[in-house]
Design a protein around this motif. Structure first.
Motif, PDB file in Angstrom:
ATOM      1  N   ARG A   1      37.832  40.436  44.289  1.00 21.00           N
ATOM      2  CA  ARG A   1      36.621  41.261  44.345  1.00 21.00           C
ATOM      3  C   ARG A   1      35.500  40.440  44.976  1.00 21.00           C
ATOM      4  O   ARG A   1      35.692  39.257  45.266  1.00 21.00           O
ATOM      5  CB  ARG A   1      36.230  41.759  42.958  1.00 21.00           C
ATOM      6  N   LEU A   2      34.357  41.064  45.135  1.00 19.44           N
ATOM      7  CA  LEU A   2      33.254  40.416  45.832  1.00 19.44           C
ATOM      8  C   LEU A   2      32.874  39.105  45.151  1.00 19.44           C
ATOM      9  O   LEU A   2      32.550  38.105  45.798  1.00 19.44           O
ATOM     10  CB  LEU A   2      32.064  41.368  45.874  1.00 19.44           C
ATOM     11  N   LYS A   3      32.956  39.088  43.803  1.00 20.94           N
ATOM     12  CA  LYS A   3      32.560  37.898  43.058  1.00 20.94           C
ATOM     13  C   LYS A   3      33.379  36.672  43.497  1.00 20.94           C
ATOM     14  O   LYS A   3      32.866  35.557  43.520  1.00 20.94           O
ATOM     15  CB  LYS A   3      32.748  38.130  41.568  1.00 20.94           C
ATOM     16  N   ASP A   4      34.643  36.905  43.882  1.00 20.04           N
ATOM     17  CA  ASP A   4      35.479  35.769  44.290  1.00 20.04           C
ATOM     18  C   ASP A   4      34.920  35.113  45.543  1.00 20.04           C
ATOM     19  O   ASP A   4      34.887  33.890  45.655  1.00 20.04           O
ATOM     20  CB  ASP A   4      36.912  36.243  44.526  1.00 20.04           C
ATOM     21  N   LEU A   5      34.478  35.940  46.499  1.00 18.16           N
ATOM     22  CA  LEU A   5      33.889  35.388  47.719  1.00 18.16           C
ATOM     23  C   LEU A   5      32.620  34.593  47.371  1.00 18.16           C
ATOM     24  O   LEU A   5      32.399  33.497  47.882  1.00 18.16           O
ATOM     25  CB  LEU A   5      33.530  36.518  48.682  1.00 18.16           C
TER      26      LEU A   5
END
Lengths: 274, 318
Positions: A101-105
């Motif tokens: 998800r975006l949090k990983d980036l």
């Protein structure tokens, strides 16, 4: 409070699956790499030690069958978990999911900032981005190595509808992807999960399923906070791993790690000689 | 000096004595055997007296001479006689067969002749490169019949390619190892590759080439696909690898071989974009993937290790 000093992170199914996966992976690498590096002095020696190329081939294909076994077993388990345990209320993009998800980036970016001393360490949830990468790398790897390996295993069948060059392509892909997988596991995965100073020499959580609660709070503050908020932490609290389990897990884990590192040395030697 | 003198003693002692021998043996119709004096004197042994080799002929008249034993000089190196070929011959299938009493097995003389031995570079020599196939055909007729039609024979005799393989290139002159010897089978791959360099290099990129390099013979080696004595280019309809025969050849080892086998590249080169675009782009994609993944994670790992160690040092300092 010694009894409640640990949190359960992995269930027995996942722990057993990881052992099977690690063992069959090492078996595949040991029996495959002498072919890729057949021009090195160690390759003929290793092949003899394995009982010759034919026997090594049998071991290789047994490991392949085990790999397909755990791969599909995991798919079935995941489907069962989503459908029956979570009753289709599992959040595919939620914090407990392996789906990126975006949090990983943002975490990748934040980690590099932290490495360079430009910011605080990102706070992680149940799965960090490098753990997700490991997970999807296995998916990709088993898919690519598995399909190309099946072509090379059953050429007569696949040759009925595939052109000959497909087998040349399969051979390149199988060998290169194997190098990528072996290099990644023995260098990157080993460092990320076992060799980095906080964990050195080995993180036994994948074998015992238990992580000390302090470490858990420090490493995965978001998951910890979530579990506390949702009142689930108490159910996950557990005692330290029993001694019999440690006596099995530590030597076997050490054997896997040492074998992997030795193979890494052989592969690096092969790349330098080549 | 004295040693050298002693070594050559028989020659010196018998110098001029040959003329006595020619009194009889120089006659073409002499029933005891004619020796052409001119030919003999031009041969590599031409300066030696008859009794150097015919050691039991010491007086006249003489009885039946024993078969000349070349090993007297060549196994010992007497007078600088080359030893290696003799030693190799003794261990070869030919030398072994002679010791085991096989009547048809060749002695030195069978191939080299006796009174007319010329150096191998001399076109009149029995062992001159181009004369070798005929020489071996005296015993190995079937192999010669096949060789005669092969691309190697055509290259040598019709296209003027002096290096094209003759019998002894593959069967190793004096060594002549057993053709079922695994060591020889594996050696032969390198031998084919000493001329067919590119083919060897590309063969080594395949499973066949890797397994043989590890020392096992039960996968395809050059002759298994290309044939041996009667080898022809795959473009020739008679080749074991012609479009018509190809599948049959694969099926020698892969009984269930299907159509895809016939278009498999047994000599692939994944760096050759023009000839093997599919392989080149596969190689390129895989290389980019590998380099990208490792570049990212190696940097990631080093920076991570650096940060963790620094934090530890800082904590220790506090």
């Amino acid at each position: 409070m010694a009894e409640a000093a640990y949190v359960r992170r992995f269930n027995p199914y996942h722990r057993v699956l990881h052992i099977i996966m690690a063992t069959s992976f090492l078996g595949s690498v040991i029996t495959g790499m002498p072919l890729r590096y057949s021009d090195t002095p160690w390759a003929p020696w290793l092949m003899r030690a394995l009982g010759g190329y034919e026997q090594a081939g049998y071991i290789h294909r047994i490991c392949a069958a085990v790999t397909f076994g755990y791969f599909f077993s995991h798919l079935i388990f995941a489907a069962y978990y989503i459908a029956f345990v979570k009753k289709f209320r599992f959040r595919i993009f939620g914090p407990e999911s392996m789906v990126p998800r975006l949090k990983d980036l943002k975490d990748v970016y934040g980690s590099f900032r932290w490495f360079l001393g430009l910011g605080p360490r990102p706070e992680f949830d149940r799965w960090t981005y490098w753990e997700k990468f490991d997970y999807w790398a296995v998916f990709w790897g088993v898919g690519v190595i598995g399909l190309s390996g099946l072509c090379l295993w059953f050429p007569a069948f696949f040759g009925r509808f595939l052109p000959g060059w497909a087998f040349n392509v399969a051979a390149i892909v199988h060998s290169d992807e194997a190098l990528l997988a072996a290099g990644f596991i023995f260098m990157i995965h080993f460092f990320n999960t076992h060799m980095r100073p906080e964990k050195f020499p080995m993180d036994t959580v994948i074998f015992t399923g238990r992580v000390p609660i302090d470490e858990f709070r420090r490493e995965r503050p978001l998951e910890y906070g979530r579990l506390v908020r949702e009142g689930r932490l108490a159910r996950l609290k557990t005692g330290p791993p029993p001694n019999w389990l440690l006596c099995l897990a530590v030597p076997y884990g050490a054997l896997l790690v040492v074998t992997g590192l030795l193979l890494l040395v052989l592969i690096l030697l092969g790349m330098l000689v080549y | 000096m004295a040693a050298v003198f002693v070594l050559f003693l028989p020659i010196l002692a018998n110098a001029g004595l040959n003329s006595g021998c020619y009194a009889c043996h120089g006659e073409k119709k002499f029933p005891g055997g004619y020796v052409d004096e001119t030919l003999y004197s031009r041969s590599v042994h031409g300066q030696f007296s008859c009794s150097t080799c015919h050691v039991n002929i010491t007086a006249f008249p003489h009885g039946t001479p024993r078969r000349v034993n070349c090993m007297l000089c060549h196994l010992t190196g007497t007078g600088g006689a080359p030893r290696t070929p003799a030693l190799q011959y003794e261990l070869s299938v030919h030398g072994t067969a002679v010791r085991e009493g096989l009547a048809a097995a060749p002695h030195c003389q069978t191939c080299h002749g006796s009174h007319d031995i010329l150096p191998p570079g001399d076109p009149h020599s029995r062992i001159y490169r181009k004369n070798i196939p005929r020489l071996c055909s005296r015993c190995h007729k079937a192999q010669y019949e096949r060789y005669k039609k092969s691309i190697h024979a055509r290259a040598l005799f019709e296209m003027g390619m002096e290096r094209a393989a003759v019998c002894y290139d593959c069967h190793e002159e004096h060594r002549v190892p057993n053709v079922t010897s695994p060591k020889w089978m594996l050696w032969l791959i390198g031998k084919c590759g000493s001329c067919h360099k590119r083919e060897l290099a590309t063969y080594r990129q395949t499973y066949h080439g890797q397994v043989t390099r590890l020392g096992y013979t039960t996968v395809a080696k050059c002759p298994d696909c290309h044939g041996a004595h009667g080898i022809l280019p795959p473009s020739d309809p008679g080749s074991t690898l012609s479009q018509k025969n190809r599948l049959h050849t694969c099926r020698k080892c892969h009984p269930g071989a299907s159509g895809g086998f016939t278009t498999y590249y047994a000599h692939p080169d994944d760096r050759d974009r023009r000839r093997y675009p599919q392989l080149y782009y596969t190689w390129l994609a895989m290389t980019i993937l590998i380099v990208a993944v490792f570049a990212f994670f190696v940097v990631h790992t080093f920076l991570w290790a650096y940060r963790t160690l620094r934090e530890r040092l800082k904590r220790k300092g506090e």
